[in-house]
Design an enzyme around this catalytic site. Structure first.
Site, PDB file in Angstrom:
ATOM      1  CB  VAL A 111       1.786  10.869  -1.564  1.00 52.02           C
ATOM      2  CG1 VAL A 111       3.056  10.201  -1.057  1.00 52.02           C
ATOM      3  CG2 VAL A 111       1.555  10.467  -3.025  1.00 52.02           C
ATOM      4  NE  ARG A 112      -3.510  11.247   4.223  1.00 52.08           N
ATOM      5  CZ  ARG A 112      -2.761  10.235   4.640  1.00 52.08           C
ATOM      6  NH1 ARG A 112      -2.250   9.377   3.773  1.00 52.08           N
ATOM      7  NH2 ARG A 112      -2.519  10.057   5.925  1.00 52.08           N
ATOM      8  N   GLY A 159     -18.733  11.426   1.082  1.00 49.88           N
ATOM      9  CA  GLY A 159     -19.537  11.171  -0.102  1.00 49.88           C
ATOM     10  C   GLY A 159     -18.722  10.819  -1.314  1.00 49.88           C
ATOM     11  CG  HIS A 183      -1.414   1.349   1.617  1.00 47.09           C
ATOM     12  ND1 HIS A 183      -0.856   2.118   2.625  1.00 47.09           N
ATOM     13  CD2 HIS A 183      -2.443   2.084   1.116  1.00 47.09           C
ATOM     14  CE1 HIS A 183      -1.516   3.253   2.722  1.00 47.09           C
ATOM     15  NE2 HIS A 183      -2.470   3.258   1.829  1.00 47.09           N
TER      16      HIS A 183
END
Length: 306
Positions: A115-116, A264, A112
């Site tokens: 990066v964010r 959402g 896994h």
């Protein structure tokens, strides 16, 4: 000081990098597998969207997903504000690349990487931004040198930004990817960080790029070393059993999954990290001295690999 115009420029730079990273990783995985990823672009009603790249029933990958998303909203979801409750309810923007690869051969570990970038803002206040991410390795039949290589690559990616980062992010990964109800780690770890803005933006962004760019070097040599190892039904059965732990973690603990569902997000893209075949077995324990038992005694323990 970070102004709104600077924040917009920051977001544009990060988005350009992330989209390029997704494409580079997909291209390398297609070369390794020999099969092509499908591309599925989507839009989110409240704002934003993304592109999911998915490969199923490949030569190397039984299932692999590499997703890019860029979403925004008016009220920051609780999972994203867990460590910053004062930001709850602010307008927000989030973007990232997230991947999970489930190889067919049980001797090739699942992996896994994420990066964010997050930013939150309210009228009349300075925008708040931070980076998060990391990578972790989940073997079924562990090899110590594979774990050392993976951790060494993670350490080298962080080294230019502070010698203290790898031990800190390694410990954070050990703590985060832990199944509390099972009292066991998900795998052999790696690095994990969140809410990171301890460095100026340019330096923090450079650190994120270093982590993202290190993924292929961390994982593909392990693939090359293990992909031709012979296996049979016993190994496939154990792989399917251990994949159940992956599902349990993602659905019960993973903040990214929870954020995606609470905000959402697109369900198919959020859940493409799930393995294609999984088994659960009541109160099962491996035979003492078996290769399966070695996973528990030698690898599913918190230890210093370097």
């Amino acid at each position: 000081m970070t102004t709104l115009s600077n924040a917009s420029s920051h977001a544009t730079s990060v988005k350009t990098y992330l989209q390029d990273l997704q494409q580079r990783i997909v291209a390398a995985l297609e070369e390794a597998d020999g099969c092509a990823f499908v591309s599925d672009s989507w839009e989110r009603p409240e704002g934003g969207g993304g592109t999911s790249r998915l490969l199923e029933e490949g030569n190397l990958l039984e299932r692999g997903g590499v997703g890019f998303s860029h979403v925004m909203g008016k009220n920051l979801p609780p999972s994203a504000a867990a460590n910053r409750p004062h930001l709850a309810g602010r307008a927000w923007e989030a973007m990232g690349v997230s991947l999970v690869l489930h190889p067919r051969n049980p001797h090739v570990p699942t992996v896994h990487m994420n990066v964010r970038f997050f930013s939150a803002h309210a009228e009349g206040e300075e925008p708040v931004w931070w980076f998060g991410g990391g990578m972790d390795l989940t073997p079924y039949y562990g090899v110590a040198e594979d774990a050392r290589h993976f951790h060494r690559t993670c350490r080298d990616a962080l080294e230019p930004f502070g010698a203290e980062l790898y031990p800190r992010f390694k410990a954070w990964c050990d703590e985060y990817f832990y199944l509390k109800h099972r009292k066991e780690p998900r795998g052999v770890g790696g690095i994990f960080f969140d809410d990171f803005n301890a460095l100026p933006f340019d330096d923090a962004f450079a650190m994120l790029r270093s982590v993202g760019d290190a993924f292929l070097a961390a994982y593909l040599p392990i693939v090359a070393a293990r992909r031709d190892t012979p296996y049979g039904e016993r190994e496939r059965d154990f792989q399917a059993y251990r994949r159940g732990r992956y599902v349990e973690f993602n659905l019960v603990f993973d903040r990214g999954t929870l954020f995606g569902l609470q905000s959402g997000g697109r369900t198919e893209s959020i859940l493409m990290s799930m393995p294609p075949l999984v088994k659960w077995r009541y109160d099962w324990h491996p035979e003492a001295g078996s290769p399966e038992a070695a996973l528990y005694t030698d690898f599913l323990v918190h230890k210093e690999w370097l």
